[in-house]
Design a protein around this motif. Structure first.
Motif, PDB file in Angstrom:
ATOM      1  N   ASN A 115      38.514  41.122  49.359  1.00  0.00           N
ATOM      2  CA  ASN A 115      37.569  40.521  48.425  1.00  0.00           C
ATOM      3  C   ASN A 115      37.892  41.060  47.036  1.00  0.00           C
ATOM      4  OD1 ASN A 115      35.434  39.615  46.914  1.00  0.00           O
ATOM      5  ND2 ASN A 115      33.896  40.094  48.461  1.00  0.00           N
ATOM      6  N   VAL A 116      38.507  40.237  46.216  1.00  0.00           N
ATOM      7  CA  VAL A 116      38.921  40.673  44.886  1.00  0.00           C
ATOM      8  C   VAL A 116      37.701  40.971  44.012  1.00  0.00           C
ATOM      9  CG1 VAL A 116      40.268  40.061  42.841  1.00  0.00           C
ATOM     10  CG2 VAL A 116      41.041  39.352  45.106  1.00  0.00           C
ATOM     11  N   GLY A 117      36.604  40.309  44.246  1.00  0.00           N
ATOM     12  CA  GLY A 117      35.394  40.548  43.467  1.00  0.00           C
ATOM     13  C   GLY A 117      34.824  41.949  43.674  1.00  0.00           C
ATOM     14  N   LYS A 118      35.138  42.562  44.810  1.00  0.00           N
ATOM     15  CA  LYS A 118      34.660  43.918  45.095  1.00  0.00           C
ATOM     16  C   LYS A 118      35.738  44.961  44.826  1.00  0.00           C
ATOM     17  CE  LYS A 118      31.328  42.716  48.677  1.00  0.00           C
ATOM     18  NZ  LYS A 118      30.947  42.945  50.076  1.00  0.00           N
ATOM     19  N   THR A 119      36.840  44.549  44.253  1.00  0.00           N
ATOM     20  CA  THR A 119      37.946  45.448  43.992  1.00  0.00           C
ATOM     21  C   THR A 119      37.927  45.854  42.525  1.00  0.00           C
ATOM     22  OG1 THR A 119      39.248  44.327  45.678  1.00  0.00           O
ATOM     23  CG2 THR A 119      40.455  45.698  44.121  1.00  0.00           C
ATOM     24  N   ALA A 120      38.174  47.136  42.272  1.00  0.00           N
ATOM     25  CA  ALA A 120      38.208  47.640  40.908  1.00  0.00           C
ATOM     26  C   ALA A 120      39.360  48.621  40.775  1.00  0.00           C
ATOM     27  CB  ALA A 120      36.897  48.330  40.558  1.00  0.00           C
ATOM     28  N   ALA A 121      39.814  48.783  39.551  1.00  0.00           N
ATOM     29  CA  ALA A 121      40.872  49.736  39.267  1.00  0.00           C
ATOM     30  C   ALA A 121      40.263  50.910  38.520  1.00  0.00           C
ATOM     31  CB  ALA A 121      41.962  49.077  38.434  1.00  0.00           C
ATOM     32  N   LEU A 122      40.689  52.113  38.859  1.00  0.00           N
ATOM     33  CA  LEU A 122      40.196  53.323  38.222  1.00  0.00           C
ATOM     34  C   LEU A 122      41.408  54.128  37.785  1.00  0.00           C
ATOM     35  CD1 LEU A 122      37.791  55.274  37.599  1.00  0.00           C
ATOM     36  CD2 LEU A 122      38.205  56.262  39.843  1.00  0.00           C
ATOM     37  N   LEU A 123      41.522  54.319  36.494  1.00  0.00           N
ATOM     38  CA  LEU A 123      42.611  55.108  35.957  1.00  0.00           C
ATOM     39  C   LEU A 123      42.097  56.521  35.733  1.00  0.00           C
ATOM     40  CD1 LEU A 123      45.522  55.099  34.973  1.00  0.00           C
ATOM     41  CD2 LEU A 123      44.682  54.499  32.710  1.00  0.00           C
ATOM     42  N   VAL A 124      42.689  57.473  36.408  1.00  0.00           N
ATOM     43  CA  VAL A 124      42.215  58.848  36.372  1.00  0.00           C
ATOM     44  C   VAL A 124      42.908  59.601  35.240  1.00  0.00           C
ATOM     45  CG1 VAL A 124      42.060  60.995  37.681  1.00  0.00           C
ATOM     46  CG2 VAL A 124      41.799  58.804  38.838  1.00  0.00           C
ATOM     47  N   GLY A 125      42.112  60.210  34.374  1.00  0.00           N
ATOM     48  CA  GLY A 125      42.637  61.074  33.333  1.00  0.00           C
ATOM     49  C   GLY A 125      43.073  60.382  32.055  1.00  0.00           C
ATOM     50  N   ALA A 126      43.514  59.154  32.098  1.00  0.00           N
ATOM     51  CA  ALA A 126      44.013  58.477  30.893  1.00  0.00           C
ATOM     52  C   ALA A 126      42.857  57.964  30.048  1.00  0.00           C
ATOM     53  CB  ALA A 126      44.933  57.336  31.283  1.00  0.00           C
ATOM     54  N   ARG A 127      43.088  57.821  28.751  1.00  0.00           N
ATOM     55  CA  ARG A 127      42.059  57.369  27.825  1.00  0.00           C
ATOM     56  C   ARG A 127      41.924  55.854  27.788  1.00  0.00           C
ATOM     57  NH1 ARG A 127      38.626  61.228  26.691  1.00  0.00           N
ATOM     58  NH2 ARG A 127      39.663  63.133  26.171  1.00  0.00           N
ATOM     59  N   SER A 128      43.020  55.150  27.893  1.00  0.00           N
ATOM     60  CA  SER A 128      42.947  53.679  27.819  1.00  0.00           C
ATOM     61  C   SER A 128      43.607  53.079  29.047  1.00  0.00           C
ATOM     62  CB  SER A 128      43.626  53.183  26.547  1.00  0.00           C
ATOM     63  OG  SER A 128      44.985  53.589  26.546  1.00  0.00           O
ATOM     64  N   PRO A 129      43.112  51.928  29.477  1.00  0.00           N
ATOM     65  CA  PRO A 129      43.671  51.321  30.691  1.00  0.00           C
ATOM     66  C   PRO A 129      45.108  50.844  30.484  1.00  0.00           C
ATOM     67  CG  PRO A 129      41.947  49.940  29.736  1.00  0.00           C
ATOM     68  CD  PRO A 129      42.019  51.177  28.926  1.00  0.00           C
ATOM     69  N   MET A 130      45.803  50.811  31.547  1.00  0.00           N
ATOM     70  CA  MET A 130      47.187  50.311  31.550  1.00  0.00           C
ATOM     71  C   MET A 130      47.138  48.788  31.482  1.00  0.00           C
ATOM     72  SD  MET A 130      48.879  53.151  31.777  1.00  0.00           S
ATOM     73  CE  MET A 130      50.495  52.854  32.410  1.00  0.00           C
ATOM     74  N   ARG A 131      48.219  48.177  31.817  1.00  0.00           N
ATOM     75  CA  ARG A 131      48.293  46.705  31.772  1.00  0.00           C
ATOM     76  C   ARG A 131      47.327  46.087  32.772  1.00  0.00           C
ATOM     77  NH1 ARG A 131      51.410  45.195  36.192  1.00  0.00           N
ATOM     78  NH2 ARG A 131      52.578  46.916  37.059  1.00  0.00           N
ATOM     79  N   GLN A 132      47.043  44.834  32.581  1.00  0.00           N
ATOM     80  CA  GLN A 132      46.118  44.104  33.448  1.00  0.00           C
ATOM     81  C   GLN A 132      46.714  43.976  34.844  1.00  0.00           C
ATOM     82  OE1 GLN A 132      42.942  43.031  32.680  1.00  0.00           O
ATOM     83  NE2 GLN A 132      42.896  42.685  34.869  1.00  0.00           N
ATOM     84  N   LEU A 133      45.922  44.309  35.859  1.00  0.00           N
ATOM     85  CA  LEU A 133      46.350  44.175  37.251  1.00  0.00           C
ATOM     86  C   LEU A 133      45.818  42.870  37.822  1.00  0.00           C
ATOM     87  CD1 LEU A 133      45.618  47.783  38.559  1.00  0.00           C
ATOM     88  CD2 LEU A 133      47.811  46.860  37.829  1.00  0.00           C
ATOM     89  N   THR A 134      46.572  42.259  38.713  1.00  0.00           N
ATOM     90  CA  THR A 134      46.117  41.044  39.389  1.00  0.00           C
ATOM     91  C   THR A 134      46.283  41.233  40.887  1.00  0.00           C
ATOM     92  OG1 THR A 134      48.294  40.006  39.214  1.00  0.00           O
ATOM     93  CG2 THR A 134      46.694  39.535  37.455  1.00  0.00           C
ATOM     94  N   LEU A 135      45.381  40.626  41.618  1.00  0.00           N
ATOM     95  CA  LEU A 135      45.429  40.658  43.075  1.00  0.00           C
ATOM     96  C   LEU A 135      45.069  39.270  43.559  1.00  0.00           C
ATOM     97  CD1 LEU A 135      45.686  42.422  45.638  1.00  0.00           C
ATOM     98  CD2 LEU A 135      43.252  42.884  45.445  1.00  0.00           C
ATOM     99  N   ARG A 136      45.978  38.672  44.335  1.00  0.00           N
ATOM    100  CA  ARG A 136      45.785  37.301  44.845  1.00  0.00           C
ATOM    101  C   ARG A 136      45.496  36.329  43.707  1.00  0.00           C
ATOM    102  NH1 ARG A 136      42.516  36.743  50.101  1.00  0.00           N
ATOM    103  NH2 ARG A 136      44.400  36.647  51.346  1.00  0.00           N
ATOM    104  N   GLY A 137      46.146  36.554  42.603  1.00  0.00           N
ATOM    105  CA  GLY A 137      46.029  35.643  41.471  1.00  0.00           C
ATOM    106  C   GLY A 137      44.797  35.872  40.602  1.00  0.00           C
ATOM    107  N   GLN A 138      43.998  36.880  40.888  1.00  0.00           N
ATOM    108  CA  GLN A 138      42.806  37.160  40.089  1.00  0.00           C
ATOM    109  C   GLN A 138      42.953  38.523  39.421  1.00  0.00           C
ATOM    110  OE1 GLN A 138      39.169  36.796  42.284  1.00  0.00           O
ATOM    111  NE2 GLN A 138      39.742  34.884  43.263  1.00  0.00           N
TER     112      GLN A 138
END
Length: 190
Positions: free
Chosen positions: A4-27
């Motif tokens: 379920n992509v709607g329940k999926t999140a990315a967490l970047l540990v320690g960094a100040r700004s997020p990396m590039r946009q991630l996609t999963l199953r086209g979302q």
């Protein structure tokens, strides 16, 4: 496996700004500063501050609810109980215990499949009968106390002419008196 992509999140540990946009199953997957996984809140610092705060707050709320139960509910269920509890029918004692079980279940939010004995053990709350026996023993201890001002605080009166024992004597008999330890506020076992 379906994700379920709607329940999926990315967490970047320690960094100040997020990396590039991630996609999963086209979302696109949303970047977040904290996530909740299996009831644990994980933040970027990995110090588990939100999880600890939540646990401490829940424990404090449960303790307050338990004290409210002891002060308001149990005091009404067992008012002057050493004088009358031993004379009750078993069915009447059971009614009082059922009410206590309902209150404790509501306090802890326990589902139906959790046994009452488990709730009593976890909350360190004695059964009504154990509590009444404890109160009756307190009067006996007061009579034998080194503090003179406690002597005779609740004296046992002479037996009636028919020789029947007084209710407190029935409660204090070794065959009916369970020995349960209580904490400083009389709520449960130590």
């Amino acid at each position: 496996m379906a994700i379920n992509v709607g329940k999926t999140a990315a967490l970047l540990v320690g960094a100040r700004s997020p990396m590039r946009q991630l996609t999963l199953r086209g979302q696109d997957v949303e970047w977040q500063t904290s996530v909740c996984y299996l009831g644990c809140h994980i933040d970027r610092s990995l110090q588990m501050v939100p999880t600890v705060n939540r646990a401490v707050n829940h424990a404090a709320a449960a303790r307050i609810k338990r004290r409210i139960y002891g002060a308001y509910v149990r005091s009404r269920l067992t008012y002057a109980a050493p004088a009358w509890f031993a004379l009750c029918l078993a069915s009447q004692r059971q009614r009082i215990q059922i009410q206590q079980n309902r209150c404790l279940r509501l306090i802890v939010g326990a589902p139906r499949y959790v046994g009452n004995d488990v709730i009593h053990k976890d909350t360190r709350t004695p059964t009504v009968e154990e509590f009444v026996h404890h109160v009756a023993r307190m009067f006996a201890r007061a009579d034998n106390s080194a503090c003179r001002h406690l002597h005779g605080i609740a004296p046992l009166h002479a037996r009636p002419p028919d020789g029947r024992p007084q209710p407190r004597e029935l409660l204090l008999s070794p065959t009916t008196c369970p020995d349960a330890g209580f904490d400083e506020d009389g709520l449960g076992q130590q």
